[in-house]
Motif scaffolding. Sequence first.
Motif, PDB file in Angstrom:
ATOM      1  N   LEU A   1       7.799  -7.776  -7.649  1.00  0.00           N
ATOM      2  CA  LEU A   1       7.332  -8.638  -8.728  1.00  0.00           C
ATOM      3  C   LEU A   1       7.119 -10.063  -8.234  1.00  0.00           C
ATOM      4  CD1 LEU A   1       6.687  -9.096 -11.703  1.00  0.00           C
ATOM      5  CD2 LEU A   1       9.150  -9.425 -12.120  1.00  0.00           C
ATOM      6  N   SER A   2       7.994 -10.544  -7.361  1.00  0.00           N
ATOM      7  CA  SER A   2       7.835 -11.882  -6.799  1.00  0.00           C
ATOM      8  C   SER A   2       6.537 -11.993  -6.010  1.00  0.00           C
ATOM      9  CB  SER A   2       9.037 -12.201  -5.902  1.00  0.00           C
ATOM     10  OG  SER A   2       8.819 -13.398  -5.177  1.00  0.00           O
ATOM     11  N   PHE A   3       6.229 -10.954  -5.240  1.00  0.00           N
ATOM     12  CA  PHE A   3       4.980 -10.947  -4.477  1.00  0.00           C
ATOM     13  C   PHE A   3       3.774 -10.981  -5.414  1.00  0.00           C
ATOM     14  CE2 PHE A   3       1.571  -8.218  -2.666  1.00  0.00           C
ATOM     15  CZ  PHE A   3       1.187  -9.036  -1.617  1.00  0.00           C
ATOM     16  N   ALA A   4       3.791 -10.125  -6.446  1.00  0.00           N
ATOM     17  CA  ALA A   4       2.675 -10.078  -7.388  1.00  0.00           C
ATOM     18  C   ALA A   4       2.503 -11.403  -8.111  1.00  0.00           C
ATOM     19  CB  ALA A   4       2.895  -8.941  -8.389  1.00  0.00           C
ATOM     20  N   ARG A   5       3.629 -12.014  -8.498  1.00  0.00           N
ATOM     21  CA  ARG A   5       3.543 -13.317  -9.163  1.00  0.00           C
ATOM     22  C   ARG A   5       3.002 -14.386  -8.234  1.00  0.00           C
ATOM     23  NH1 ARG A   5       9.326 -13.207 -12.515  1.00  0.00           N
ATOM     24  NH2 ARG A   5       8.493 -12.176 -14.389  1.00  0.00           N
ATOM     25  N   GLY A   6       3.345 -14.280  -6.945  1.00  0.00           N
ATOM     26  CA  GLY A   6       2.825 -15.232  -5.979  1.00  0.00           C
ATOM     27  C   GLY A   6       1.316 -15.140  -5.845  1.00  0.00           C
TER      28      GLY A   6
ATOM     29  N   LYS B   1       0.834  -1.204   0.000  1.00  0.00           N
ATOM     30  CA  LYS B   1       0.000   0.000   0.000  1.00  0.00           C
ATOM     31  C   LYS B   1       0.871   1.258   0.000  1.00  0.00           C
ATOM     32  CE  LYS B   1      -3.749  -2.283   2.525  1.00  0.00           C
ATOM     33  NZ  LYS B   1      -4.454  -2.383   3.833  1.00  0.00           N
ATOM     34  N   ASP B   2       1.929   1.244   0.803  1.00  0.00           N
ATOM     35  CA  ASP B   2       2.824   2.408   0.852  1.00  0.00           C
ATOM     36  C   ASP B   2       3.471   2.671  -0.502  1.00  0.00           C
ATOM     37  OD1 ASP B   2       2.194   2.727   3.504  1.00  0.00           O
ATOM     38  OD2 ASP B   2       4.091   1.915   4.271  1.00  0.00           O
ATOM     39  N   ALA B   3       3.816   1.608  -1.220  1.00  0.00           N
ATOM     40  CA  ALA B   3       4.425   1.779  -2.540  1.00  0.00           C
ATOM     41  C   ALA B   3       3.444   2.437  -3.510  1.00  0.00           C
ATOM     42  CB  ALA B   3       4.891   0.430  -3.079  1.00  0.00           C
ATOM     43  N   HIS B   4       2.175   2.063  -3.436  1.00  0.00           N
ATOM     44  CA  HIS B   4       1.172   2.704  -4.283  1.00  0.00           C
ATOM     45  C   HIS B   4       1.050   4.186  -3.947  1.00  0.00           C
ATOM     46  CE1 HIS B   4      -0.027  -1.402  -5.329  1.00  0.00           C
ATOM     47  NE2 HIS B   4      -0.782  -0.887  -6.285  1.00  0.00           N
TER      48      HIS B   4
ATOM     49  N   VAL C   1       4.563   0.559  -9.604  1.00  0.00           N
ATOM     50  CA  VAL C   1       4.745   0.041  -8.240  1.00  0.00           C
ATOM     51  C   VAL C   1       5.852  -1.006  -8.211  1.00  0.00           C
ATOM     52  CG1 VAL C   1       3.629  -1.252  -6.372  1.00  0.00           C
ATOM     53  CG2 VAL C   1       2.370   0.552  -7.575  1.00  0.00           C
ATOM     54  N   LEU C   2       5.875  -1.878  -9.191  1.00  0.00           N
ATOM     55  CA  LEU C   2       6.892  -2.924  -9.220  1.00  0.00           C
ATOM     56  C   LEU C   2       8.281  -2.339  -9.456  1.00  0.00           C
ATOM     57  CD1 LEU C   2       5.042  -5.708 -11.245  1.00  0.00           C
ATOM     58  CD2 LEU C   2       5.274  -5.457  -8.767  1.00  0.00           C
ATOM     59  N   SER C   3       8.353  -1.276 -10.221  1.00  0.00           N
ATOM     60  CA  SER C   3       9.632  -0.605 -10.412  1.00  0.00           C
ATOM     61  C   SER C   3      10.134  -0.011  -9.099  1.00  0.00           C
ATOM     62  CB  SER C   3       9.492   0.497 -11.469  1.00  0.00           C
ATOM     63  OG  SER C   3      10.713   1.203 -11.632  1.00  0.00           O
ATOM     64  N   HIS C   4       9.207   0.491  -8.281  1.00  0.00           N
ATOM     65  CA  HIS C   4       9.573   1.052  -6.975  1.00  0.00           C
ATOM     66  C   HIS C   4      10.028  -0.043  -6.010  1.00  0.00           C
ATOM     67  CE1 HIS C   4       9.450   3.747  -3.514  1.00  0.00           C
ATOM     68  NE2 HIS C   4       8.703   2.858  -2.884  1.00  0.00           N
ATOM     69  N   LEU C   5       9.358  -1.198  -6.065  1.00  0.00           N
ATOM     70  CA  LEU C   5       9.685  -2.305  -5.156  1.00  0.00           C
ATOM     71  C   LEU C   5      10.667  -3.255  -5.836  1.00  0.00           C
ATOM     72  CD1 LEU C   5       6.124  -3.061  -3.710  1.00  0.00           C
ATOM     73  CD2 LEU C   5       8.007  -1.902  -2.549  1.00  0.00           C
ATOM     74  N   ASN C   6      11.834  -2.730  -6.165  1.00  0.00           N
ATOM     75  CA  ASN C   6      12.832  -3.539  -6.883  1.00  0.00           C
ATOM     76  C   ASN C   6      13.923  -4.040  -5.949  1.00  0.00           C
ATOM     77  OD1 ASN C   6      14.091  -1.145  -6.361  1.00  0.00           O
ATOM     78  ND2 ASN C   6      14.825  -0.788  -8.447  1.00  0.00           N
ATOM     79  N   GLN C   7      13.588  -4.221  -4.682  1.00  0.00           N
ATOM     80  CA  GLN C   7      14.532  -4.706  -3.681  1.00  0.00           C
ATOM     81  C   GLN C   7      13.799  -5.708  -2.775  1.00  0.00           C
ATOM     82  OE1 GLN C   7      13.616  -1.271  -3.653  1.00  0.00           O
ATOM     83  NE2 GLN C   7      11.938  -1.771  -2.255  1.00  0.00           N
TER      84      GLN C   7
END
Length: 271
Positions: A219-224, A167-170, A244-250
Amino acid sequence: MSALHPPLTTVELPEHARRFSKAAAQYPHHARVQQRAAQHLWQWAKPALADTPAPKACVDVGCGTGTLTRLVMDSLPGVPMHAVDIAPGMLQALRDSTPDDAPLHTHLLDGETLSLEQLWIPTQSLLVSNMCAQWFNDLDAAVRRWLTVSDTLAFSVLLDDSFTVWKDAHTTCGQPCNLRRLPTRLEIDQLLNGLRSEGLAQHTALHTHEFLDQHPNGLSFARGLRAIGADVGQTGQPAQLRRVLSHLNQPCTFNYHLAFVLIQRKPATQS
């Protein structure tokens, strides 16, 4: 073992049910938190049920591929188990992994609208459900219907303060979050208070627990989520997540905050 299918066709299924059905084959591999939550629910509920009359039947609403179903059946050998799910693929996977002589009956039904008219079993029964109720539009009404089916309910439900990192990433990206609205702890308390004040429940218990799920990136979370069919949000469709996925790249740790609920229509001391 029997399969009981009322006239509910794949065309009539909501989008999330179709996606869950397609994900059945890979669900056990990816549903790590769901499996941990099922174990936690049953370990928490079993002591509270020890002093109650043995159930004459059990129901698992939103049974999926059967993690909680098997835990209950192993603890209550010989007691008929009615596994309910809206996803045909999940029910098939459960049947395929269950011995033919097991007292298992599968029902293609919507757990939110499950009522006595749809599932006629002894009132002295146990209804369990793990991480299914967050998909309901009206949890209060569903629980009241469940109490027409069984005199004891034990279930878990995701709470609204789950997925904080997501949510914070969004918010950071200025993008609306498409996650379904989840119930709050206060709303669960209000539900239980209402059932007690109306005399529908004479004993209730509630506790919460947070599970953490680590991923190498967003991306791993979204794929899960997609792998288990749980990537349908408020709009009824998978979200568009590039920014969002670009932001969460760690590496990221995602929290699942669950409420575990026990409701008994009869006092635990009554036989």
